[in-house]
Design a protein around this motif. Structure first.
Motif, PDB file in Angstrom:
ATOM      1  N   LEU A 142       1.944  -3.648  11.905  1.00  0.00           N
ATOM      2  CA  LEU A 142       1.224  -2.561  11.240  1.00  0.00           C
ATOM      3  C   LEU A 142       0.400  -3.156   9.950  1.00  0.00           C
ATOM      4  CD1 LEU A 142       4.287  -0.172  11.330  1.00  0.00           C
ATOM      5  CD2 LEU A 142       2.136   0.167  12.459  1.00  0.00           C
ATOM      6  N   SER A 143       1.073  -4.232   9.472  1.00  0.00           N
ATOM      7  CA  SER A 143       0.279  -4.600   8.071  1.00  0.00           C
ATOM      8  C   SER A 143      -0.974  -5.359   8.771  1.00  0.00           C
ATOM      9  CB  SER A 143       1.216  -5.723   7.397  1.00  0.00           C
ATOM     10  OG  SER A 143       1.345  -6.780   8.322  1.00  0.00           O
ATOM     11  N   GLU A 146      -3.556  -2.414   8.580  1.00  0.00           N
ATOM     12  CA  GLU A 146      -3.867  -1.669   7.284  1.00  0.00           C
ATOM     13  C   GLU A 146      -5.183  -1.787   6.772  1.00  0.00           C
ATOM     14  OE1 GLU A 146      -0.602  -2.670   4.701  1.00  0.00           O
ATOM     15  OE2 GLU A 146       0.699  -0.961   5.672  1.00  0.00           O
ATOM     16  N   ILE A 159       0.112   4.898  10.702  1.00  0.00           N
ATOM     17  CA  ILE A 159       0.871   3.589  10.127  1.00  0.00           C
ATOM     18  C   ILE A 159       1.931   4.125   9.147  1.00  0.00           C
ATOM     19  CG2 ILE A 159       0.423   1.724   8.693  1.00  0.00           C
ATOM     20  CD1 ILE A 159      -2.352   1.507  10.035  1.00  0.00           C
ATOM     21  N   LYS A 160       1.457   5.225   8.273  1.00  0.00           N
ATOM     22  CA  LYS A 160       2.248   5.636   7.221  1.00  0.00           C
ATOM     23  C   LYS A 160       3.636   6.272   8.044  1.00  0.00           C
ATOM     24  CE  LYS A 160       2.501   8.540   3.277  1.00  0.00           C
ATOM     25  NZ  LYS A 160       2.051   9.446   2.402  1.00  0.00           N
ATOM     26  N   LYS A 163       6.086   3.672   9.817  1.00  0.00           N
ATOM     27  CA  LYS A 163       6.646   2.565   8.788  1.00  0.00           C
ATOM     28  C   LYS A 163       8.297   3.069   8.674  1.00  0.00           C
ATOM     29  CE  LYS A 163       3.273   0.040   6.610  1.00  0.00           C
ATOM     30  NZ  LYS A 163       2.813  -0.497   5.478  1.00  0.00           N
TER      31      LYS A 163
END
Length: 163
Positions: A142-143, A146, A159-160, A163
């Motif tokens: 996921l990072s 970003e 993505i938010k 998490k």
């Protein structure tokens, strides 16, 4: 202490093997699908991105072509330069790994982050990437995404949520 002592001493001296790592279950794949064009009835070929969880029959119908179908997995192979760099960095080469997978693992090794993330990308994000025709690595985190999400508010929201 002849032959057998040398065999057994070598077994004891053997280095422990690296942890067993397998490719993620959910991946993005590219297929080359051939069928008949609906208007002309001539053979036509389309390249389609799909998820590894999707049935090939569903992917074939999504092309808009008519049967009979032929399909072939069309993923770019790992390059010689990538193989050399992976060897220098100590990155393992796995069966079924493609160019984008090798790129992500090399980047993880250069950044000093763990090579293999604990979990792959969630399906909603993979589905978003497929819909936007983005062939990406199985090893992205996921990072990693970003940076790509700056231009896409939809991807940022996904993505938010994940998490």
């Amino acid at each position: 202490m002849g032959f057998f002592s040398r065999i057994f001493s070598r077994q004891v001296e053997a280095k422990p093997s690296a942890p067993i790592v397998k490719l993620p279950d959910d991946r993005i794949l590219r297929y080359k699908i051939t069928g008949k064009n609906t208007g002309t009835r001539r053979r036509n070929t389309r390249r389609v991105l799909c998820g590894s969880w999707e049935a090939i029959s569903d992917v074939e119908t999504r092309t808009g072509l008519l049967p009979p179908f032929t399909h072939e997995l069309e993923m770019p192979e790992v390059t010689e330069a990538q193989l050399e760099l992976m060897k220098k960095l100590g990155v393992p080469m796995l069966d079924g790994m493609y160019r984008s997978d090798a790129s992500a693992l090399i980047q993880h090794a250069l950044d000093g982050v763990p090579l293999f993330p604990d979990r792959g990308l969630p399906r909603p994000i993979l589905q978003f990437l497929i819909e936007n025709k983005s062939l990406s690595s199985s090893w992205l985190t996921l990072s990693d995404l970003e940076d790509l999400a700056e231009d896409s508010p939809e991807l940022r929201a996904l993505i938010k949520n994940c998490k």
